[in-house]
Enzyme design. Structure first.
Site, PDB file in Angstrom:
ATOM      1  N   LYS A 128       0.848  -1.193   0.000  1.00 30.27           N
ATOM      2  CA  LYS A 128       0.000   0.000   0.000  1.00 30.27           C
ATOM      3  C   LYS A 128       0.881   1.241   0.000  1.00 30.27           C
ATOM      4  O   LYS A 128       1.900   1.280   0.695  1.00 30.27           O
ATOM      5  CB  LYS A 128      -0.896  -0.046   1.238  1.00 30.27           C
ATOM      6  CG  LYS A 128      -1.941   1.056   1.347  1.00 30.27           C
ATOM      7  CD  LYS A 128      -2.797   0.810   2.589  1.00 30.27           C
ATOM      8  CE  LYS A 128      -3.884   1.849   2.771  1.00 30.27           C
ATOM      9  NZ  LYS A 128      -4.731   1.547   3.947  1.00 30.27           N
TER      10      LYS A 128
ATOM     11  N   SER B 173      -9.669   1.601   3.050  1.00 30.94           N
ATOM     12  CA  SER B 173      -8.796   2.375   2.195  1.00 30.94           C
ATOM     13  C   SER B 173      -7.783   1.533   1.429  1.00 30.94           C
ATOM     14  O   SER B 173      -7.167   1.995   0.469  1.00 30.94           O
ATOM     15  CB  SER B 173      -8.050   3.405   3.047  1.00 30.94           C
ATOM     16  OG  SER B 173      -7.209   2.769   4.006  1.00 30.94           O
TER      17      SER B 173
ATOM     18  N   SER C 195     -10.077  -0.936   7.309  1.00 28.05           N
ATOM     19  CA  SER C 195      -9.501  -0.798   5.966  1.00 28.05           C
ATOM     20  C   SER C 195      -8.733  -1.998   5.448  1.00 28.05           C
ATOM     21  O   SER C 195      -8.253  -1.981   4.320  1.00 28.05           O
ATOM     22  CB  SER C 195      -8.578   0.435   5.920  1.00 28.05           C
ATOM     23  OG  SER C 195      -9.331   1.613   6.047  1.00 28.05           O
TER      24      SER C 195
END
Length: 512
Positions: free
Chosen positions: A85, A160, A184
């Site tokens: 990420k 997210s 998330s």
């Protein structure tokens, strides 16, 4: 040979038996990722040159270990590609948090997690998309546009960590690093039909990971199975001198101690996690999964967590407050975007931040600043922290009665891109299922447990996945444990995946 939906254990065997090299594996995933990424928008940056260099080094280490005495242990992730990420600082590799304010930032150091993976010899192939600074649950707040769901590219992958879930779900990364502040990891794992691990707060170092809410952020992983999650947990867990919030509780050998025997394991079913309004097909799939745990020997216990309803309200105060504090450092002076239209120092601050931050980041900064302002701190922030203490106490009491909790991860399947904000079922009820465990710093998993028809579809349910029935979307089973209870949740998840094959279902459109 096709490698995209092989688990880490399977890739490890292929590498150790010289059926494939790390360079070949890395090239395979890079080529596949570049080919599919225009549909998915999962990756923001590819690290091709860096990845191939790491892969060549890995092949050399594998060769050396093969020729050494048998007491030399091969690192489990040696030579295996992964994605990260784009919140994880990677030395000399663009790290943006999906925000214009950090669009060209090149960190001078690696996050602790990246450093540990480098020591293992893992191969970083790219950085994945996310909601800007992790502010969102659909990747729609990303400055780079939303990622898409590999099961249906007109739908969100969650967020997210949506880029990481999309990448693993589509088979363009064997596994991925992710972060969670209020769901998330678990939520996008559920929506993309993969396995996701949110650790106990402090189990994995946050050093070098761009902060959202410092008392909430957890660093975890997404993969194809619980076995893979346990492997990554073994590598990443532990005390870090650079992160004072990492716990001193010893990290277990999670993979080695996986145990599918659920006899004597008490599984709590919290009634508040099956709220009115949730998709009945989602509820049915989760209840069937819970019955499977019972068949494997678990004892089901009805429990209640009445303070659950306050979780999202407390989060709405504490999280923006910490966001406001953490984002204050992006001022157009030290690093990141600096406005070219500034005429004085005040202009540098206001215009750089106004141009660099998206609307959701600005909203959270303003909300958090208001909450922390003079006269409101005691009324809002301090009171929210007291309620948070009640949530923690309530979980602690429940875990004297049961070993783990089992419930839905998300109350619905993936929504169409552009519709999630207007859907209260997706918003408030989803928060109710995810945020309380985050507020309490508990470990949790989401694992695939079935499929459901989206309510915006006229299709009827048919669990036989094929080209004529391609719009079924994944459902996730959530397993929550007590603090430092990683082994407990891994064992329950492992037992379920030993008995079922939901985690081996993959989107038809992403198969080679």
């Amino acid at each position: 040979m096709q490698y995209e939906f092989l688990e880490i254990t399977e890739l490890r065997k292929l590498l150790d038996t010289k059926q494939v090299t790390s360079v070949e594996l890395t090239k395979y995933f890079l080529e596949r990722a570049k080919r599919l990424n225009p549909q998915l928008n999962a990756y923001l940056t590819f690290c091709e040159e860096h990845a191939l260099e790491q892969a060549r080094s890995a092949d050399l280490r594998i060769s050396q270990l093969t020729n050494q005495p048998s007491n030399q242990v091969t690192p489990f992730l040696l030579g295996i590609p992964y994605a990260a990420k784009d919140l994880f600082c990677t030395k000399g590799i663009r790290t943006t948090a999906s925000s214009k304010i950090l669009d060209q930032y090149l960190p001078p150091f690696d996050a602790t997690t990246i450093k540990k993976l480098n020591e293992q010899g893992a191969v970083l192939i790219g950085k994945t998309n996310l909601d800007e600074f992790a502010h969102g649950s659909s990747t729609e707040t990303s400055a780079n546009g939303p990622s898409t769901n590999p099961w249906d590219t007109t739908r969100i992958p969650g967020g997210s960590s949506g880029g990481s879930s999309s990448a693993v779900g589509a088979g363009i990364a064997p596994w991925a690093l992710a972060t969670e502040t209020g769901g998330s990891i678990r939520q996008p794992a559920s929506l993309c039909g993969i396995s996701g691990w949110k650790p106990t707060y402090g189990r994995v170092s946050r050093f070098g990971v761009i902060s959202m809410g410092s008392s909430l952020d957890s660093i975890g992983t997404m993969a194809l199975s619980v076995r893979d999650l346990a492997i990554t947990a073994d590598v990443l867990s532990g005390k870090d001198q650079y992160d004072s919030t990492t716990g001193t509780a010893p990290a277990g050998e999670y993979f080695k101690n996986l145990n599918g025997d659920l006899k004597g394991v008490r599984v709590g079913i919290p009634k508040e996690y099956f709220p009115e309004g949730m998709d009945p097909e989602v509820k049915s799939a989760v209840m069937n999964a819970i019955k499977e745990l019972e068949k494997r020997g678990a004892t089901l216990v009805d429990v209640s967590l009445p303070n659950t309803k306050y979780g999202s309200l407390v989060y709405a105060i504490i999280c923006p407050s910490e966001v406001s504090s953490n984002l204050a450092r992006y001022d157009g002076i030290r690093y990141g975007h600096s406005s070219s239209n500034a005429n004085n120092l005040l202009d540098v601050y206001t215009k750089s931040r106004g141009e660099g931050f998206g609307l959701e980041a600005q909203r959270r900064i303003l909300t958090g600043t208001y909450v922390l302002s003079h006269g409101y701190y005691d009324a809002y922030y301090k009171k929210a922290q007291k309620v948070r203490g009640l949530l923690i106490q309530e979980f602690n009491e429940v875990f004297t009665q049961v070993d783990v909790l089992a419930c839905p991860t998300v109350p619905t399947v993936a929504q169409k891109i552009g519709t999630a904000k207007a859907n209260p079922l997706f918003g408030y009820i989803a928060d109710q299922l995810n945020i309380p465990a985050s507020m309490a710093g508990l470990p949790a998993l989401s694992i695939p447990c079935g499929f459901a028809v989206p309510k915006d579809s006229s299709q009827t349910i048919n669990y036989q996945l094929n080209s004529e029935n391609s719009k079924l979307l994944p459902v996730g089973l959530q397993i929550i444990g007590p603090q430092w209870g990683e082994q407990k949740i891994f064992n329950v998840g492992y037992a379920f995946q030993e008995a079922t094959d939901w985690h081996r279902k993959h989107p038809e459109g992403m198969k080679s």
